[in-house]
Design a protein around this motif. Structure first.
Motif, PDB file in Angstrom:
ATOM      1  N   ASP B 124       0.840  -1.175  -0.124  1.00  0.00           N
ATOM      2  CA  ASP B 124      -0.121  -0.063   0.093  1.00  0.00           C
ATOM      3  C   ASP B 124       0.890   1.292   0.097  1.00  0.00           C
ATOM      4  O   ASP B 124       0.488   2.208  -0.698  1.00  0.00           O
ATOM      5  N   GLU B 125       2.003   1.212   0.636  1.00  0.00           N
ATOM      6  CA  GLU B 125       2.732   2.268   0.720  1.00  0.00           C
ATOM      7  C   GLU B 125       3.482   2.777  -0.684  1.00  0.00           C
ATOM      8  O   GLU B 125       3.196   3.750  -1.149  1.00  0.00           O
ATOM      9  N   LEU B 126       3.705   1.643  -1.319  1.00  0.00           N
ATOM     10  CA  LEU B 126       4.443   1.865  -2.552  1.00  0.00           C
ATOM     11  C   LEU B 126       3.377   2.184  -3.633  1.00  0.00           C
ATOM     12  O   LEU B 126       3.612   3.039  -4.596  1.00  0.00           O
ATOM     13  N   ILE B 127       2.229   1.672  -3.605  1.00  0.00           N
ATOM     14  CA  ILE B 127       1.153   2.117  -4.468  1.00  0.00           C
ATOM     15  C   ILE B 127       0.935   3.750  -4.379  1.00  0.00           C
ATOM     16  O   ILE B 127       0.737   4.310  -5.164  1.00  0.00           O
ATOM     17  N   GLU B 128       0.903   3.889  -3.113  1.00  0.00           N
ATOM     18  CA  GLU B 128       0.536   5.530  -2.537  1.00  0.00           C
ATOM     19  C   GLU B 128       1.736   6.155  -3.596  1.00  0.00           C
ATOM     20  O   GLU B 128       1.452   7.242  -4.072  1.00  0.00           O
ATOM     21  N   MET B 129       2.997   5.742  -3.045  1.00  0.00           N
ATOM     22  CA  MET B 129       4.062   6.660  -3.734  1.00  0.00           C
ATOM     23  C   MET B 129       4.278   6.559  -5.036  1.00  0.00           C
ATOM     24  O   MET B 129       4.615   7.625  -5.548  1.00  0.00           O
ATOM     25  N   THR B 130       3.885   5.622  -5.862  1.00  0.00           N
ATOM     26  CA  THR B 130       4.102   5.493  -7.146  1.00  0.00           C
ATOM     27  C   THR B 130       2.582   6.174  -7.968  1.00  0.00           C
ATOM     28  O   THR B 130       2.667   5.937  -9.282  1.00  0.00           O
TER      29      THR B 130
END
Ligand SMILES: Nc1ncnc2c1ncn2[C@@H]1O[C@H](COP(=O)(O)OP(=O)(O)OP(=O)(O)O)[C@@H](O)[C@H]1O
Ligand SMILES: [Mg+2]
Lengths: 322, 264
Positions: B124-130
């Motif tokens: 979820d962090e990575l999805i948000e970040m990208t």
């Protein structure tokens, strides 16, 4: 969603759908074949922010899609029956050769309980043969796809089992296994096995090598790679093979019954033939076809549920033949 | 995220790598005597004309292609087969077409048997970040090429690998998103101390991201030259673009790539 999809399906649906602009994608459960006009809107263009996926189609909407998929084949059937009735009723062909639809219908209703019993027998042989062929075929396909040695060893046997005329070995099977259900089931397995193996091998071998590279850099073992990548990837091919196999399984069961049986639709067919009972013969043929069609549709539905993501499903192309 | 590995020795060592592909019709020398040592925490960018063996080089490091001759080591161990201490972003996104974006990212966790809850949080962090928020469930065919590449990037970062190998990860992005992703990748690299090898066709990208730029010749691929990038470790996109050192290096690279192609 798109204008052109608002034909039969859309017109009825528009009424009961508040906020009509919804994706009409057949959805994962869109039962079976959703006609040729399968909406191109399944690739939903979403706004860049928020968005989310469109809601799953409601039950009412699905029923409409289903009805929409039925009217074309229904029309073709109606035309066919009309032509048959016309030819038979006018006696262009002698009645003892081609009975009228009415005569066939009468035979069906008066002898219903008998016919139902025989239908159940043939259905049982077919389904059991198909399930066994699917299981055996899949295992064989995995063995062939994974091992070069087994590939070399098994392919000739599989091919041999395929090219040997089933009708020719049917009597042998009856001699070996008697008049019971066993030889029929074996024949159904033998005849349905080949398409499952061929499609399974093709599917398992079609995995993008880059995906296998990816799996390797994830340190996954062969079982995980099979379960999460190779098998799902093979499913579209495999389902095409299963659709062919299920229709062939009917042929296997009936051929088995021809050679020696005391029950089943194949046995009834021989009886009717001997008595020149055309109405019974036709009724029997219709029931045989019905078995094949119902089983085929069941596999189609399974396919729609299993691989809604595949291009063949998205495009709304139904009745894929291998 | 895991901390940087102790900065001793080499993260990636290549010496005398030669690769020949023999097909039924022809024999291609993809790489010719390539030697390169990469230290832990370095960000090496590779530029070179199409077909010079850049992808092949990355695959050799990952243990996916066996070199015809030469030696490779990863994290001080010789590479003998597929390596798993890496995150690999392939030139094609290589997504599973039956899985949504988030599920595609989580494939990494499932294949490695990672802790589910932790992996989900990280995803979820990575999805948000990208910038993939809102597309978690979208299937690959419902995503644009650039979004697919971002999913592949998230998947490669999910397990916080000590070494990241990236094959033109931003090739399908528009200029603006590409800058954002470059800045994001730069931040990730700074914060994690991951060793990164990135192949690109963009000279700006190579200079902005790299601590070293490796220039390769047309096939058979050789390393013509490596340039250290004399820019601060902490970079800001706008600042770098207006830095005279950036201009000078970019001009040198362009000249070198141009003349290499002309001599070919
Ligand atoms: N599996 C293979 N079999 C045969 N030849 C191959 C194989 N993989 C790569 N090659 C050849 O090796 C050469 C280098 O390929 P590679 O993919 O590494 O180039 P590249 O530098 O990544 O190019 P691009 O920038 O276009 O991606 C090419 O000439 C290609 O045809
Ligand atoms: Mg490449």
């Amino acid at each position: 969603m798109t204008e052109n999809s608002l034909d039969t399906a859309g017109r009825q649906a528009a009424a009961d759908q508040a906020g009509g602009a919804r994706a009409t994608a057949a959805g994962p459960g869109g039962v079976g074949a959703d006609g040729r006009d399968g909406t191109p809107s399944s690739t939903v263009v979403k706004p860049p922010t928020g968005g989310g996926r469109p809601p799953r189609p409601t039950l009412g909407r699905r029923a409409v899609t289903f009805a929409d998929s039925l009217w074309r084949p229904a029309l073709v059937l109606a035309v066919f029956f009309a032509a048959w009735w016309f030819v038979a009723a006018r006696e262009y062909v002698p009645n003892y050769l081609v009975p009228t639809p009415g005569q066939v219908w009468e035979t069906m209703t008066t002898q219903w309980s008998e016919l139902a019993r025989h239908t159940v027998v043939t259905l049982y042989e077919t389904v059991l043969g198909f399930v066994l062929a699917a299981a055996l075929g899949l295992v064989t396909a995995v063995a062939i796809a994974y091992s070069r040695t087994l590939d070399k060893a098994l392919y000739p046997i599989v091919l041999f089992a395929q090219v040997i005329p089933k009708i020719a070995i049917a009597p042998l099977l009856v001699v070996w296994f008697g008049l019971g259900l066993t030889p029929k089931i074996i024949l159904a397995v033998l005849i349905a096995f080949f398409p499952v193996v061929i499609s399974g091998v093709a599917g398992l071998r079609s995995t993008d090598p880059e995906l296998l590279d990816l799996a390797a850099t994830m340190g996954a073992g062969p079982w995980r790679t099979f379960r999460k990548i190779r098998f799902p990837n093979a499913l579209p091919h495999l389902m095409a093979g299963l659709k062919v196999a299920v229709t062939l399984a009917v042929v296997g069961a009936v051929v088995g019954e021809f050679v020696g049986a005391s029950e089943g639709l194949g046995y009834v067919l021989l009886l009717a033939n001997g008595n020149l009972d055309a109405p019974l013969l036709f009724a029997d043929l219709i029931l045989m076809s019905a078995i094949g069609i119902v089983l085929f549709v069941l596999v189609e539905i399974a396919e729609a549920l299993l691989i809604p993501w595949h291009a063949s499903r998205r495009a709304g192309v139904s009745l894929t033949t291998s | 995220m895991t901390a940087a590995p102790a900065a001793t020795g080499t993260a990636i060592g290549m010496s005398g790598l030669t690769v020949r592909f023999t097909t039924r019709r022809s024999q291609t020398t993809a790489l010719d005597d390539v030697s390169l040592d990469i230290e832990p925490g370095e960000f090496v960018t590779i530029v070179g004309p199409s077909g010079c063996g850049k992808s092949t080089l990355l695959k050799i490091v990952a243990g996916l292609v066996k070199p015809t001759s030469g030696d490779v080591s990863l994290l001080e161990r010789p590479v003998r087969g597929p390596q798993k201490e890496i995150g690999f972003v392939f030139q094609k996104a290589a997504l599973l077409e039956w899985r949504g974006a988030r599920a595609n990212i989580l494939l990494q966790a499932e294949m490695r048997g990672m802790d589910r809850a932790q992996a989900a949080r990280r995803a979820d962090e990575l999805i948000e970040m990208t910038g993939l928020t809102g597309f978690e469930k979208a299937l690959p065919h419902e995503l644009s090429g650039g979004m697919q590449q971002r999913v592949a990037l998230c998947r490669a970062l999910l397990h916080s690998p000590p070494v990241l190998l990236m094959d033109e990860p931003f090739g399908a992005l528009d200029a603006l998103t590409r800058e954002q992703m470059n800045a994001e990748l730069h931040r990730i690299w700074r914060e994690t101390g991951t060793t990164v090898v990135l192949v690109t066709h963009s000279i700006a990208e190579a200079v902005f991201l790299g601590t070293r730029v490796v220039v390769m010749s047309p096939r058979p691929g050789r390393i013509i030259r490596t340039f250290p990038v004399e820019l601060p470790a902490h970079r800001d996109y706008a600042q770098v673009m207006s830095d005279p050192r950036f201009d000078r290096l970019a001009t040198d690279l362009r000249g070198l790539l141009g003349s290499a192609a002309a001599n070919h």
